[in-house]
Each structure stands twice: as structure tokens, then as C-alpha cells.
Design an enzyme around this catalytic site. Structure first.
Site, short mmCIF file in Angstrom:
data_model
loop_
_atom_site.label_atom_id
_atom_site.label_comp_id
_atom_site.label_asym_id
_atom_site.label_seq_id
_atom_site.Cartn_x
_atom_site.Cartn_y
_atom_site.Cartn_z
N LYS A 137 9.27 43.33 6.58
CA LYS A 137 9.26 43.83 5.20
C LYS A 137 8.30 42.96 4.39
O LYS A 137 8.56 41.79 4.17
CB LYS A 137 10.66 43.78 4.59
CG LYS A 137 10.71 44.02 3.08
CD LYS A 137 12.14 43.97 2.52
CE LYS A 137 12.15 44.08 0.98
NZ LYS A 137 13.50 43.99 0.40
N ASP B 39 9.15 42.42 -5.74
CA ASP B 39 10.22 43.40 -5.93
C ASP B 39 10.81 43.25 -7.33
O ASP B 39 11.68 42.42 -7.57
CB ASP B 39 11.31 43.18 -4.87
CG ASP B 39 12.44 44.20 -5.00
OD1 ASP B 39 12.28 45.17 -5.77
OD2 ASP B 39 13.48 44.01 -4.33
N LYS C 133 15.36 45.00 -11.96
CA LYS C 133 16.24 43.84 -11.77
C LYS C 133 16.46 43.14 -13.11
O LYS C 133 15.52 43.01 -13.88
CB LYS C 133 15.58 42.85 -10.79
CG LYS C 133 15.65 43.28 -9.35
CD LYS C 133 15.14 42.18 -8.43
CE LYS C 133 15.09 42.67 -6.99
NZ LYS C 133 16.40 42.94 -6.39
N ASP D 128 9.89 38.34 -1.37
CA ASP D 128 10.38 39.55 -0.71
C ASP D 128 9.44 40.02 0.40
O ASP D 128 9.71 41.02 1.06
CB ASP D 128 10.59 40.66 -1.75
CG ASP D 128 11.80 41.53 -1.45
OD1 ASP D 128 12.67 41.08 -0.66
OD2 ASP D 128 11.87 42.66 -1.96
N GLU E 28 14.64 49.27 -1.88
CA GLU E 28 13.32 49.75 -1.44
C GLU E 28 12.94 49.22 -0.06
O GLU E 28 12.15 49.83 0.64
CB GLU E 28 12.26 49.35 -2.47
CG GLU E 28 11.69 47.93 -2.30
CD GLU E 28 12.70 46.82 -2.47
OE1 GLU E 28 13.71 47.06 -3.15
OE2 GLU E 28 12.51 45.72 -1.91
N ARG F 272 14.50 49.06 2.76
CA ARG F 272 14.82 49.98 3.87
C ARG F 272 13.89 51.18 3.89
O ARG F 272 13.65 51.79 4.92
CB ARG F 272 16.30 50.37 3.80
CG ARG F 272 16.70 51.14 2.57
CD ARG F 272 18.19 51.08 2.27
NE ARG F 272 18.61 49.82 1.67
CZ ARG F 272 19.87 49.53 1.33
NH1 ARG F 272 20.83 50.40 1.55
NH2 ARG F 272 20.18 48.38 0.77
N1 BES Z 1 14.84 42.18 -2.05
C1 BES Z 1 16.15 42.57 -2.40
C2 BES Z 1 17.22 41.76 -1.68
C3 BES Z 1 17.33 40.32 -2.12
C4 BES Z 1 18.14 39.97 -3.17
C5 BES Z 1 16.65 39.34 -1.43
C6 BES Z 1 18.24 38.65 -3.54
C7 BES Z 1 16.75 38.01 -1.80
C8 BES Z 1 17.54 37.66 -2.86
C9 BES Z 1 16.37 44.03 -2.06
O1 BES Z 1 15.26 44.85 -2.16
C10 BES Z 1 17.37 44.57 -3.02
O2 BES Z 1 17.09 44.59 -4.18
N2 BES Z 1 18.53 44.97 -2.51
C11 BES Z 1 19.58 45.48 -3.33
C12 BES Z 1 20.20 46.66 -2.64
C13 BES Z 1 21.14 47.46 -3.48
C14 BES Z 1 20.41 48.10 -4.62
C15 BES Z 1 21.80 48.52 -2.62
C16 BES Z 1 20.60 44.37 -3.53
O3 BES Z 1 20.82 43.57 -2.63
O4 BES Z 1 21.14 44.30 -4.62
ZN ZN Z 2 13.43 43.91 -1.93
MN MN Z 3 14.98 45.58 -4.15
#
Ligand code: BES
Ligand code: ZN
Ligand code: MN
Length: 473
Positions: free
Chosen positions: A241, A246, A253, A264, A325, A327
């Protein structure tokens, strides 16, 4: 860097690092130089440092004794941390003294000492600043370790390259730049590579990657490099990835959570690092690295909730949260790797915050459809002491992912049922074809460290580069 077999032959070395366990005594030459036995008077607890000045009695100005603690409890990681701590703090040319009666032990220690010194010395060069030269060092060991030292230097290069990509600010490390870095590497080693932009991705129907990319002014990239180290054998794909930033997309966010999202792309950077490790060592395997790269931002045409994206595989996905995103870009990369014939796949991604909730900041979460394949990875992780913990995928998660009225699945399961990392993994599993062995590594926790410590700078860690480099050989 030079390798000396005898400490008395050291030249131009002002500082000698001497690692010693609690129940060991200092090497004889220390007493010879100092004129007395100091062993009983210094602490050899793990990480304790004692500087002994030689006051002109030899060319070396000081001995830096680093305690390794109880020999019985000394792990590879503890040894490395002790070495790293001193190597990181040394400001002048130094040498590391490795004394072991057993040749294999000595060689492992030399490898670890060199690898870790380089790992610990690494700092990101500030934007527009001049690159600072790192402090040079030598090794003293009675055995023939030249080749091993070379390997340690090369391995450290690979992992530090991955860390550097991760640390590069997100307005510099855009998808095009990541692709350029991959290309430069491929060309240096004469490897076949392919870099696809938005036009080619459109032709391939990569609706996941392109969907996420719509909010960004920078194009997406799908990067592939092939390495054939075992002609005729099947290919293992390392899929990453490479989300260069992000922001969350329209599911923006909140303030604090956006900080650090340049990391990311560490899944992409680290599979590239592992690939580089394999290539530099000419390991006898066939590996392809496939990295999907884009930003996740907001723009006039940014993708939104309630849309349905058609992935490269043909499977359709309803968007329920634009921040899920990773996935979406990974599913296309996984499909592409399988189109290219990969029969074993390891993907790596900073995929879910839930993985940090479950396992904390130091563990990698591992998911698989093949226990045997994961066993191989776990064994390799154990050897290099990287922390990995298996997490489940089962029908309960699969059903939740597939529950959708307008498409084959949703990208995020709403409703606070928990198990976010398993749900993300179950989503990815939908794209794995029959007969393909697959491991998904969620490195959301260990991909970066927020503040530096004694043996490493803050930022990207290069986690799992060593495990994969060590596994695929
Ligand atoms: N890149 C993030 C995951 C992440 C969060 C990595 C904190 C490192 C630190 C990912 O794209 C994401 O935002 N995932 C969401 C998924 C949810 C919306 C189902 C998450 O983990 O909140
Ligand atoms: Zn992400
Ligand atoms: Mn994300």
C-alpha cells in the site's frame, strides 16, 4: 569500513566499543593497557555504558564498554540495541570489538553489530539541508567475516532506503516520485519493471485505485518490478500500500489523526525494501513487487460515500467510508499480481487503526489463507526477532463485508461491531483466487515511531523488511 582480525592492528581508531555480558570479563588487552583490572568496578547491566580513557597508553583514546546484561537472557535484539545505542551516540570514527570463541556466534554478532550500527546511525536529511556524513566505523573479529560484513552493509542499505522513502515529506514523496525511485532502483540492477499511470489503469479497469485517486491532483501509479533469481520457479508477489498521503478523503480525518499520514506508504516502501534486500543478495527466488500508489485527498471530483466502484477483478464495491481507501487500492494490486501469475502473495499495509488498538505500536498483525505459508513467515520473524501476531478471518467477518444491497461488498462495515483489522483482511481475501497462498500484514502500528529512542531516530522503521528478506531466499 575495515575488518581487523587483531585489535592491536587498529589504525586511526579513536574509540573502541567493547560489548560485554555481566558474567564475562573484559578482554585482556584492556587490563594490559590500563594497567589494572577494572572488570569488578563497572556495571555491565544491559545498556550501561562506561568510558575508559587510555591516557596515551595506546592509539585508541577510549574504550567504550557497553553492558549486555545477563548472557542467558541476551537476545539478538538486545545485543543490537546495546550496539545501536553506542553507535548512534559516537561522534568520531569507532571500531566494534567482537569476541566469541565460537565462529558461528562471532559471525552472527558481527552481522548484527554492523547492520545495527548503520540502522541506528540513519537520520533523514532535512529538506534543502546538506547530507551529513555518518561516522565511519571498523570491526575487529578474529574470524573471516568480510563477506558477512558486506551483507550487513547491503541489508542495512535496503532497510534504510525503505525508511527514507517513508520519511520523505508527502509533498515530495508523491506517487510519481515513488515510481521514479522504484525505476531508478530497477535500472541500477537491470531489472524488468513497469510503471502504469492513470491512462493505463483506466484501460485495466483499476476502479479501486482510480476511485481513491479522484480527489488528488497527482496521478496514481501502479509499480511492478520483477526479479528472477530462480529461473523457472513460480513467483512470489510482494504487494504494498503506497498511499503517499491519507487525508481520509471526504470522510476527512480529524486534526490529530491526519498527522503522520505520510507514513501511509510504508507498506509500499517496505515491500520495496524487502525486494531490494533480496536483489542485492542475489537470493535464489523469483519475486515481483507490486505497489499501488496514490494520495487520498479531497477535490472537485473526489470519490464519496454511496458510490459504487468496479475493481479490476470485476467485483463491485459500495463506498461507505472514503477513509477505508487502503483496501481499495490494494484489491486492484492483488488482482494485478495474480494476473501476472503470482502464486504466493504477501501484502503489507498500514491498513487499520484497529490493528493498533488490538496489538499496540510494536506488533505487526498477520492474516492468511494458508497456515503453512504463515508458519514460514513466523519462523523467519522469530529468527530476526520482529514481532508478528496472527489475527483471524472467518465467515463472521466475510458475511459482514459482503452485506451490501447495491454491490458485492462495502469497503467499510459500519455499526461499530469491532474487529476492524479482520474486516479489512476479509475484504482483501475476496480478491484472492483459488489456489493462491496469501498473507496480509497490517503494519499500522510498527511502521513508524513517533519519537526517537537511543538506538533509532523517529519516523519510519522499515518494519518487516528483514523478516521478508530473510524468508525469501
Ligand atoms: N491509513 C489508515 C490506517 C491507519 C490509522 C494507519 C492510523 C496508521 C495509523 C487507513 O486508511 C484508515 O484510515 N483506516 C480506517 C478504516 C475505517 C474507516 C474502516 C481506520 O482505521 O479508521
Ligand atoms: Zn490509509
Ligand atoms: Mn484511510
Amino acid at each position: 569500513m575495515k575488518v581487523y582480525q587483531d585489535v592491536k592492528k587498529l589504525k586511526n581508531v579513536k574509540q573502541l566499543i567493547i560489548p560485554v555480558c555481566e558474567n564475562q570479563s573484559l578482554p585482556n588487552f584492556v587490563e594490559e593497557v590500563l594497567g589494572y583490572d577494572i572488570s569488578k568496578d563497572i556495571s555491565l547491566a544491559h545498556g550501561d555504558v562506561t568510558e575508559l580513557y587510555t591516557l596515551g597508553k595506546c592509539d585508541i583514546v577510549k574504550f567504550i564498554v557497553i553492558g549486555l546484561g545477563d548472557e542467558e537472557k541476551l537476545t539478538r535484539r538486545l545485543y543490537r540495541r546495546a550496539i545501536g545505542k553506542v553507535a548512534r551516540s559516537c561522534k568520531e570514527h569507532f571500531a566494534i570489538y567482537v569476541t566469541e570463541k565460537d565462529e558461528v556466534c562471532a559471525k552472527n554478532k558481527v552481522y548484527d553489530a554492523v547492520y545495527q550500527s548503520l540502522y541506528s546511525q540513519y537520520n533523514f536529511t532535512k529538506i534543502n539541508a546538506e547530507k551529513e556524513e555518518t561516522v565511519a566505523f571498523d570491526v575487529v573479529c578474529a574470524f573471516d567475516v568480510e563477506e558477512l560484513v558486506e551483507k550487513a552493509v547491503s541489508d542495512a542499505k535496503s532497510v534504510c532506503h525503505a525508511r527514507n522513502l517513508g520519511n520523505t515529506p508527502s509533498n515530495y514523496m508523491i506517487p510519481e516520485k515513488l515510481a521514479e525511485e522504484a525505476k531508478t532502483f530497477a535500472e541500477e540492477f537491470g531489472l524488468r519493471y513497469e510503471i502504469l499511470g492513470n491512462q493505463e489503469l483506466k484501460e485495466l479497469g483499476a476502479g479501486g485505485i482510480l476511485g481513491v485517486n479522484r480527489g488528488s491532483k497527482n496521478e496514481a501509479r501502479l509499480i511492478t518490478i520483477w526479479y528472477e533469481g530462480n529461473p523457472g520457479a513460480e513467483y512470489t508477489a510482494l504487494v504494498g500500500k503506497g498511499l503517499t498521503f491519507d487525508a481520509g478523503g471526504y470522510n476527512l480525518k480529524p486534526g490529530g489523526s491526519m498527522r503522520g499520514m505520510k507514513f501511509d506508504m510504508c507498506g509500499g516502501a517496505n515491500v520495496l525494501g524487502a525486494f531490494e534486500w533480496i536483489v542485492r543478495n542475489k537470493q535464489k527466488v523469483n519475486v515481483m513487487v507490486v505497489i499501488a500508489s496514490t494520495e487520498n485527498k479531497i477535490g472537485p471530483d473526489g470519490f464519496t460515500c454511496d458510490e459504487v466502484l468496479v475493481s479490476m477483478s470485476g467485483k463491485t464495491i459500495e463506498i461507505t467510508n472514503t477513509d477505508a481507501e487502503g483496501r481499495l487500492i490494494l484489491c486492484d494490486a492483488l488482482t494485478y499480481a495474480q494476473k501476472l501469475g503470482a502464486k504466493r502473495i504477501i501484502d503489507m499495509a498500514t491498513l487499520t487503526g484497529a490493528c493498533i488498538v488490538a496489538l499496540g505500536k510494536t506488533y505487526t498483525g498477520a492474516f492468511t489463507n494458508s497456515e503453512k505459508f504463515l508458519d514460514e513467515l513466523m519462523e523467519s520473524a522469530k529468527q530476526v526477532e520482529e514481532k508478528v501476531w496472527p489475527l483471524p478471518i472467518d465467515d463472521d467477518f466475510r458475511e459482514q463485508v459482503r452485506k451490501c444491497d447495491v454491490a458485492d461488498m462495502t469497503n467499510a462495515v459500519l455499526g461499530g461491531a469491532g474487529g476492524g483489522s479482520s474486516l479489512a483482511a476479509a475484504f482483501l481475501e475476496e480478491f484472492i483466487e483459488e489456489g493462491v497462498e496469501w498473507i496480509h500484514l497490517d503494519i499500522a502500528g510498527p511502521a513508524d515511531i513517533a519519537s526517537g529512542n537511543e538506538y533509532a531516530t523517529q519516523g519510519a522503521t522499515g518494519v518487516m523488511v528483514e523478516t521478508l528478506g530473510n524468508m525469501l531466499k
